[in-house]
Design a protein around this motif. Structure first.
Motif, short mmCIF file in Angstrom:
data_model
loop_
_atom_site.label_atom_id
_atom_site.label_comp_id
_atom_site.label_asym_id
_atom_site.label_seq_id
_atom_site.Cartn_x
_atom_site.Cartn_y
_atom_site.Cartn_z
N GLU A 113 41.70 -19.27 -83.13
CA GLU A 113 41.64 -20.55 -82.43
C GLU A 113 40.54 -20.54 -81.37
O GLU A 113 39.81 -21.53 -81.22
N GLU A 114 40.41 -19.44 -80.63
CA GLU A 114 39.38 -19.35 -79.59
C GLU A 114 37.99 -19.30 -80.20
O GLU A 114 37.07 -19.95 -79.70
N VAL A 115 37.83 -18.57 -81.29
CA VAL A 115 36.53 -18.52 -81.97
C VAL A 115 36.17 -19.92 -82.45
O VAL A 115 35.03 -20.39 -82.27
N GLU A 116 37.13 -20.62 -83.03
CA GLU A 116 36.86 -21.97 -83.54
C GLU A 116 36.57 -22.94 -82.40
O GLU A 116 35.68 -23.80 -82.51
N ARG A 117 37.26 -22.80 -81.28
CA ARG A 117 37.00 -23.65 -80.12
C ARG A 117 35.57 -23.44 -79.63
O ARG A 117 34.84 -24.39 -79.38
N ARG A 118 35.17 -22.16 -79.53
CA ARG A 118 33.81 -21.85 -79.09
C ARG A 118 32.77 -22.36 -80.08
O ARG A 118 31.72 -22.86 -79.70
N ARG A 119 33.05 -22.22 -81.38
CA ARG A 119 32.12 -22.68 -82.41
C ARG A 119 31.93 -24.20 -82.29
O ARG A 119 30.80 -24.71 -82.35
N ASN A 120 33.03 -24.92 -82.12
CA ASN A 120 32.93 -26.38 -81.98
C ASN A 120 32.15 -26.77 -80.73
O ASN A 120 31.35 -27.71 -80.75
N GLU A 121 32.37 -26.06 -79.64
CA GLU A 121 31.63 -26.32 -78.40
C GLU A 121 30.14 -26.01 -78.59
O GLU A 121 29.28 -26.79 -78.16
N ASN A 122 29.84 -24.90 -79.24
CA ASN A 122 28.43 -24.54 -79.51
C ASN A 122 27.77 -25.55 -80.44
O ASN A 122 26.59 -25.88 -80.29
N ARG A 123 28.54 -26.05 -81.42
CA ARG A 123 28.02 -27.08 -82.32
C ARG A 123 27.65 -28.32 -81.51
O ARG A 123 26.56 -28.88 -81.66
N ARG A 124 28.54 -28.72 -80.64
CA ARG A 124 28.32 -29.92 -79.82
C ARG A 124 27.10 -29.75 -78.90
O ARG A 124 26.28 -30.65 -78.76
N LEU A 125 26.97 -28.57 -78.29
CA LEU A 125 25.92 -28.34 -77.30
C LEU A 125 24.56 -27.98 -77.89
O LEU A 125 23.53 -28.37 -77.35
N TYR A 126 24.55 -27.20 -78.99
CA TYR A 126 23.29 -26.56 -79.41
C TYR A 126 22.84 -26.82 -80.83
O TYR A 126 21.69 -26.50 -81.16
N GLU A 127 23.71 -27.39 -81.69
CA GLU A 127 23.27 -27.54 -83.08
C GLU A 127 22.15 -28.58 -83.18
O GLU A 127 22.21 -29.64 -82.55
N LEU A 128 21.14 -28.22 -83.98
CA LEU A 128 19.98 -29.08 -84.17
C LEU A 128 20.30 -30.18 -85.18
O LEU A 128 21.16 -30.00 -86.06
N PRO A 129 19.62 -31.31 -85.10
CA PRO A 129 19.84 -32.39 -86.06
C PRO A 129 19.56 -31.94 -87.49
O PRO A 129 18.62 -31.17 -87.73
N GLU A 130 20.34 -32.43 -88.42
CA GLU A 130 20.21 -32.04 -89.82
C GLU A 130 18.81 -32.26 -90.36
O GLU A 130 18.27 -31.41 -91.08
N ALA A 131 18.20 -33.37 -90.03
CA ALA A 131 16.84 -33.65 -90.52
C ALA A 131 15.87 -32.57 -90.07
O ALA A 131 14.94 -32.21 -90.81
N GLU A 132 16.09 -32.02 -88.88
CA GLU A 132 15.18 -30.99 -88.36
C GLU A 132 15.32 -29.69 -89.13
O GLU A 132 14.33 -29.10 -89.55
N TRP A 133 16.56 -29.22 -89.33
CA TRP A 133 16.70 -27.92 -90.00
C TRP A 133 16.49 -28.01 -91.50
O TRP A 133 16.05 -27.06 -92.13
N LYS A 134 16.77 -29.17 -92.10
CA LYS A 134 16.54 -29.31 -93.54
C LYS A 134 15.06 -29.35 -93.88
O LYS A 134 14.66 -29.02 -94.98
N SER A 135 14.23 -29.76 -92.91
CA SER A 135 12.79 -29.88 -93.19
C SER A 135 12.03 -28.57 -93.01
O SER A 135 10.84 -28.52 -93.31
#
Length: 144
Positions: A113-135
């Motif tokens: 649960e804690e790993v998933e909470r951190r992953r979701n927070e990191n996704r919200r804060l740091y994940e790049l837009p899909e168009a950027e990483w797909k290109s």
């Protein structure tokens, strides 16, 4: 009889020093991690952008770039590992423990649960837009 396993360094069997990583290889791994997501080693291997690198080598280099030993909270995320590494390099305090300059977990094993909470927070804060990483187009490096 020498049997090379998938997680063995090629240098293990020929008694030479590990060649390490060139700056170019580090940049290619960085782009591959952004494109495929942290921990998607088979996609990186199948892309043939880092021939000769093992999963263990890529995982260790990813830890170096992130500045922390555990990558679980970033698995599958399309993030720039250098951004996290920069943030981790500045973290200080009595609750921050380091080993070989990596931040290590000083408590018990994190719950799912804690790993998933951190992953979701990191996704919200740091994940790049899909168009950027797909290109992202990965170069084909020569096997060292």
């Amino acid at each position: 009889r020498n049997v090379v396993r998938s997680n063995d360094s090629a240098s293990l069997w020929n008694c030479t020093l590990s060649p390490g990583w060139t700056e170019e290889e580090v940049q290619v791994l960085r782009k591959a991690l952004i494109k495929f997501g942290i921990g998607n080693w088979m996609k990186i291997i199948e892309s043939d952008c880092l021939p000769g690198k093992t999963i263990a080598q890529m995982n260790l280099q990813t830890q170096r770039m992130l500045g922390q030993q555990s990558t679980a909270e970033f698995n599958g995320l399309h993030i720039d590992p250098f951004v996290i590494g920069e943030l981790n390099s500045k973290k200080q305090g009595p609750d921050i423990r380091r080993k070989n300059n990596f931040i290590v977990n000083s408590g018990g094993k994190l719950s799912r649960e804690e790993v998933e909470r951190r992953r979701n927070e990191n996704r919200r804060l740091y994940e790049l837009p899909e168009a950027e990483w797909k290109s992202i187009v990965l170069p084909k490096l020569e096997n060292a």
